[in-house]
Design an enzyme around this catalytic site. Structure first.
Site, short mmCIF file in Angstrom:
data_model
loop_
_atom_site.label_atom_id
_atom_site.label_comp_id
_atom_site.label_asym_id
_atom_site.label_seq_id
_atom_site.Cartn_x
_atom_site.Cartn_y
_atom_site.Cartn_z
N ASP A 179 0.82 -1.22 0.00
CA ASP A 179 0.00 0.00 0.00
C ASP A 179 0.86 1.27 0.00
O ASP A 179 1.81 1.38 0.78
CB ASP A 179 -0.87 0.05 1.26
CG ASP A 179 -1.83 -1.12 1.37
OD1 ASP A 179 -1.51 -2.19 0.81
OD2 ASP A 179 -2.87 -0.97 2.02
N HIS A 181 -1.04 4.45 -0.66
CA HIS A 181 -2.07 5.37 -0.19
C HIS A 181 -1.72 6.84 -0.34
O HIS A 181 -1.79 7.62 0.62
CB HIS A 181 -2.41 5.07 1.28
CG HIS A 181 -3.37 3.93 1.42
ND1 HIS A 181 -4.57 3.89 0.77
CD2 HIS A 181 -3.29 2.77 2.13
CE1 HIS A 181 -5.20 2.77 1.07
NE2 HIS A 181 -4.44 2.06 1.88
N ASP A 208 -3.75 -0.47 -3.70
CA ASP A 208 -3.93 0.67 -2.80
C ASP A 208 -2.91 1.77 -3.04
O ASP A 208 -2.18 2.19 -2.14
CB ASP A 208 -3.93 0.21 -1.33
CG ASP A 208 -5.28 -0.36 -0.93
OD1 ASP A 208 -6.09 -0.66 -1.85
OD2 ASP A 208 -5.55 -0.52 0.27
N ASP A 211 -5.99 7.13 -2.28
CA ASP A 211 -6.78 7.41 -1.07
C ASP A 211 -5.91 7.70 0.14
O ASP A 211 -4.80 7.21 0.25
CB ASP A 211 -7.73 6.24 -0.74
CG ASP A 211 -9.05 6.32 -1.50
OD1 ASP A 211 -9.36 7.42 -1.98
OD2 ASP A 211 -9.73 5.29 -1.60
N ARG A 212 -6.49 8.45 1.04
CA ARG A 212 -5.89 8.84 2.31
C ARG A 212 -4.78 9.87 2.20
O ARG A 212 -4.84 10.90 2.82
CB ARG A 212 -5.36 7.63 3.08
CG ARG A 212 -6.45 6.64 3.39
CD ARG A 212 -5.90 5.53 4.27
NE ARG A 212 -6.80 4.43 4.36
CZ ARG A 212 -7.88 4.43 5.12
NH1 ARG A 212 -8.15 5.47 5.87
NH2 ARG A 212 -8.69 3.41 5.14
N ASN A 240 -8.11 -2.90 -2.94
CA ASN A 240 -9.52 -2.63 -2.66
C ASN A 240 -9.84 -1.14 -2.77
O ASN A 240 -10.99 -0.76 -2.92
CB ASN A 240 -9.94 -3.17 -1.28
CG ASN A 240 -9.22 -2.52 -0.14
OD1 ASN A 240 -8.01 -2.28 -0.21
ND2 ASN A 240 -9.94 -2.19 0.91
N HIS A 241 -8.83 -0.28 -2.72
CA HIS A 241 -9.09 1.16 -2.88
C HIS A 241 -9.07 1.61 -4.33
O HIS A 241 -9.34 2.78 -4.61
CB HIS A 241 -8.10 1.98 -2.06
CG HIS A 241 -8.52 2.12 -0.63
ND1 HIS A 241 -9.30 3.14 -0.19
CD2 HIS A 241 -8.30 1.32 0.44
CE1 HIS A 241 -9.54 3.00 1.10
NE2 HIS A 241 -8.95 1.90 1.52
N HIS A 292 -3.59 -8.43 -3.40
CA HIS A 292 -3.66 -7.32 -2.45
C HIS A 292 -4.11 -7.75 -1.05
O HIS A 292 -3.51 -7.38 -0.05
CB HIS A 292 -4.59 -6.23 -2.97
CG HIS A 292 -4.73 -5.10 -1.99
ND1 HIS A 292 -3.69 -4.22 -1.75
CD2 HIS A 292 -5.74 -4.72 -1.17
CE1 HIS A 292 -4.07 -3.36 -0.83
NE2 HIS A 292 -5.31 -3.63 -0.46
N ARG A 362 -14.04 -5.61 8.70
CA ARG A 362 -14.00 -4.76 7.53
C ARG A 362 -15.33 -4.74 6.78
O ARG A 362 -15.58 -3.84 5.99
CB ARG A 362 -12.93 -5.25 6.56
CG ARG A 362 -11.51 -5.05 7.03
CD ARG A 362 -10.60 -5.30 5.85
NE ARG A 362 -9.20 -5.43 6.20
CZ ARG A 362 -8.31 -4.46 6.01
NH1 ARG A 362 -8.68 -3.31 5.54
NH2 ARG A 362 -7.04 -4.67 6.31
N HIS A 389 -2.54 -4.66 2.20
CA HIS A 389 -3.89 -4.46 2.73
C HIS A 389 -3.97 -4.14 4.21
O HIS A 389 -4.93 -3.54 4.67
CB HIS A 389 -4.73 -5.71 2.42
CG HIS A 389 -6.21 -5.54 2.59
ND1 HIS A 389 -6.90 -4.45 2.16
CD2 HIS A 389 -7.14 -6.36 3.15
CE1 HIS A 389 -8.19 -4.60 2.44
NE2 HIS A 389 -8.35 -5.75 3.04
#
Lengths: 632, 178
Positions: A179, A181, A208, A211-212, A240-241, A292, A362, A389
């Site tokens: 990730d 992010h 991922d 995001d964030r 998943n993002h 992931h 989750r 993840h």
């Protein structure tokens, strides 16, 4: 002072007569050591529980997100404009065989005044280097180039199978990152330490990307550029993002709309499709599976290889619309079974217990045990599973007897100093080598004490925000434990209420002293946990449940509004507001009378023409600590 | 509990009940602390974390005492992991007996004073490192570095221990249920 005591200590008696003074000194030393070790342990516990708070809230949020996704799709597809966005979601302009998908960028002018980086295709490594430097200096790539890049990227991704096979040799080791992010500095640091991607320096990025963090767009640009230059040695797995519904909430959509005022929506629209073309897994030398999230007991690599991955624009369960049902024969969606195949590899987490159970925390994917791992590895003759993840304080983690490796490449994920990032380098022996790193000077030992305090404070604020938005329910439940109406309940009751109402498994007894006042007789003054918080603009005249709901869904509403606000005026008419609120509350099952909603609308500053500045309105529902509020 | 002192047997019964409550609460408290370190969620922790768990519960054992405790909670064939099941009763007893009592501030102050030969109000960095890493239950390099980072006054390169103690004692007043 000469001191000849052996390092083992404690055997002071031998020297007793010689150095009477030493005995006192040694006693004092042992006492200080004893005291300091305790202080140090207490600090470590605070660090750990802070990370637990961050993680629990993150997962609880994801769970709520899956519940809200119906509302999102509904709003997106129905509420205002039914043009662009709606079409993509039904996938109607991507029909197999005849690919009529078009990304229009030619007509977008790049003004002469533009000083940022320029791209010309086909790209080569010199472009990549120039671009990296420009993005490092926080320059923005012009929307025209972004769209052209997306167009080319889509073409390359489309040719990729769902599962990419790669081979490594002694001359060509592979690097695997987890990730990111949106933390651009982490990506730049990895390239700096490990070298730029090339034919001889292949990379796998395990999802991922977005995001964030603040620089998701830049990360995508860099990854896509390298993918175009080295299509055979640079690999991307979907995370998943990489899902437009999640992007609504976790910042990527907002970032794009902010950076690209005119073309942001078009960019997002095309990314919906491009994300769906990202490969799902990578296998190294036929032995190492990289996905992931993880696997489940039904994971079947053969069917994963066969499904039409681009039909899965989002993994969130979305409501079937009438128009979709009509179109279903033409553009059939994936079956529920196929969807689950992808959901499981993108959302699952390993755990120690045997078997495979739904991932309650989750709200998607599953927990898989060591037996599930063993079965899958055996069935496909694999050696290990590498996945990402999950946040890991050290950037990586081994479980299931070393057969499942978690790699997480975003350092300082929750807060400056919260964790290191890591990547894996692997040669044909397929023994993973972990390289850890941390952006910024937070590794400085000197600051450990202050660092933990910062992390803790930030975690507690997150938690308090959550407490605030559940205020009504908490108060009602506390009151049930407090039959005599004293305002006091036992620690045990308090902890039980916090856990059940907030749906968070946390060490409440440890956190108690940080959250509430306790009487000398050990009773908790339960109202004291609310006393330092309020909304940015106090709303005493508004129905409290409405205030709480708005606080809770502030970010979601903001996002929806950004998408709906076609002319980007930032204004919404009272009627539109009422309409939107009605749909929203019906989805959440909240009963709010029209009267209450009107009151709410009235409490907001109206412009002269009667419109509401929606962003400003939502800002009022930012939960703040009163001290912070006063300072501002 | 006061209301119970009326008659003998009733009082004993009530005392027992109250004691049960206290034990239950202590057990919950221990379980919580344990779970902070139980990363896999399977009620086991790495044996090296036991020290942190015990100390986070407000106990101040010496390393030697900690080893004694470890011997009681480890499996017969050490696996490197400790089970909650084994840890819980041992730790409950420790808390009920109030072993490893906290160190009061004045006692701590006396300890620093004992190392301050000239009664100057501070200990130099060299002196402190010598004591802490060569005597008693010596600090590891990491422990020493960390202590220095928070204790040392960068200007004088010495530990002004009165200041340091008051700084460290402020926020930690965790109490056991009475």
């Amino acid at each position: 002072m000469e001191c000849t005591i052996s390092t083992m200590g404690c055997n002071a008696s031998a020297h007793y007569s010689k150095h009477k003074y030493n005995e006192t000194a040694i006693k004092a030393t042992v006492l200080i050591q004893r005291w300091y070790r305790c202080k140090r342990a207490q600090l470590e516990v605070r660090r750990r529980y802070s990370l637990t708070i961050f993680q629990s809230i993150e997962y609880a949020d994801e769970q709520e997100q899956t519940q809200l996704s119906n509302f999102f799709t509904f709003m997106l597809e129905h509420c205002v404009h039914r043009g662009e966005v709606a079409r993509t979601s039904t996938g109607s302009d991507v029909s197999p065989g005849t690919d009529s998908y078009v990304i229009k960028y030619e007509k977008i002018d790049v003004p002469d005044s533009y000083r940022g980086p320029r791209l010309s295709f086909p790209l080569d490594i010199s472009h990549a280097k120039t671009l990296l430097n420009a993005l490092k200096d926080r320059q923005l790539l012009h929307a025209r180039y972004v769209l052209q890049l997306l167009c080319e990227t889509r073409r390359v991704l489309k040719e990729k199978p769902n599962i990419t096979h790669v081979s490594v040799s002694y001359f060509k080791e592979i690097t695997i990152c987890g990730d990111l992010h949106g933390n651009l500095d982490d990506l730049l640091l990895v390239f700096h330490k490990n070298g730029l991607p090339s034919e001889n320096n292949p990379y796998v990025f395990n999802g991922d990307f977005v995001d964030r963090g603040k620089n998701s767009m830049e990360i995508l640009i860099i990854l896509f550029v390298f993918l175009l230059i080295y299509p055979n040695d640079f690999h991307l797995n979907r995370g998943n993002h990489e899902d437009y519904i999640l992007n609504m909430k976790y910042g990527f959509a907002k970032e794009v709309l902010k950076k690209y005022k005119d073309h942001g929506k078009t960019i997002l629209h095309h990314l919906q499709d491009i994300f769906s073309w990202l490969p799902l897994a990578t296998i190294v030398n036929n032995k190492v599976l990289i996905v992931h999230g993880g696997i489940s007991d039904t994971t079947d690599l053969d069917s994963l290889n066969l499904l039409e991955r681009n039909k899965l624009k989002t993994l969130m369960k979305t409501r079937k619309l009438e128009t979709d049902k009509k179109n279903q024969e033409e553009h059939s969606e994936l079956t529920e079974k196929e969807r689950k195949q992808v959901l499981d590899i993108l959302w699952s987490d390993p755990n120690k217990q045997h078997g495979c159970t739904p991932n309650q925390r989750r709200g998607g994917g599953c927990y898989f045990g060591p037996d599930t791992t063993d079965q899958l590895l055996k069935r496909y003759n694999l050696k290990m599973l590498i996945r990402s993840h999950e946040f890991k304080p050290d950037g990586y983690d081994l479980t299931h007897n070393g057969k499942v490796i978690t790699i997480f490449s975003a350092s300082n994920y929750y807060e400056a100093g919260s964790n290191r990032g890591a990547y894996i380098r692997m040669n044909p022996d397929l023994v993973p080598h972990f390289i850890q790193y941390q952006v910024c000077a937070c590794t400085d030992k000197k600051k450990n004490w202050e660092r933990v305090k910062t992390i803790e404070q930030s975690a507690l604020q997150n938690l308090q925000e959550r407490i605030f938005v559940h205020k009504r329910k908490l108060m009602d439940t506390f009151a049930k434990c407090d039959c005599k109406n004293t305002g006091r309940i036992s620690i045990s009751d308090w902890a039980a209420v916090m856990e059940s109402v907030l749906q968070l498994k946390l060490p409440w007894r440890m956190l108690r002293s940080r959250l509430v006042k306790t009487d000398p007789d050990g009773k908790v003054d339960y109202m004291s946990c609310f006393c330092y918080m309020d909304t940015a603009r106090p709303m005493h005249q508004v129905q409290p449940t409405l205030v709480e709901t708005l606080c809770k869904y502030r970010r979601d509403l903001q996002m929806i509004f950004n998408v709906l606000d076609e002319d980007r005026s930032g204004l919404i008419s009272p009627n539109e507001f009422r309409k939107m609120w009605k749909i929203f509350s019906s989805y959440l099952g909240i009963h709010s009378h029209d009267e209450a909603v009107d009151k709410l609308a009235q409490s907001i500053d109206f412009n002269k023409d009667g419109n509401i500045d929606f962003s400003e309105f939502l800002e009022a529902f930012h939960v703040v600590h009163q001290l912070e509020n006063k300072a501002a | 509990r006061q209301a119970c002192s009326a008659s003998g047997s009733a009082a004993r019964k009530c005392d027992l009940k109250a004691k049960d409550g206290v034990v239950a609460e202590i057990e919950k408290k221990i379980t919580e602390a344990f779970k902070v370190f139980d990363h896999e969620g399977n009620e086991t922790v790495d044996v090296r974390e036991i020290g942190s768990i015990v100390r986070s519960l407000g106990c101040f054992p010496t390393e030697a005492e900690l080893h004694e405790l470890l011997a009681k909670v480890e499996e017969e064939e050490p696996t490197g992991y400790v089970h909650l099941e084994k840890f819980l009763p041992v730790m409950t007893k420790v808390l009920l007996d109030r072993s490893y009592r906290p160190i009061p501030e004045d006692v701590l102050l006396h300890a620093f004073e004992a190392l301050d030969e000239n009664k100057s109000g501070y200990i130099t960095k060299e002196e402190l490192v010598k004591h802490m890493t060569e005597e008693g239950e010596p600090f590891t390099e990491e422990e020493m570095e960390e202590m220095l980072s928070s204790a040392l006054d960068p200007e004088t390169n010495a530990v002004h221990y009165r200041n340091y103690i008051s700084l460290m004692v402020v926020d930690e007043t965790d109490d056991l249920p009475q």
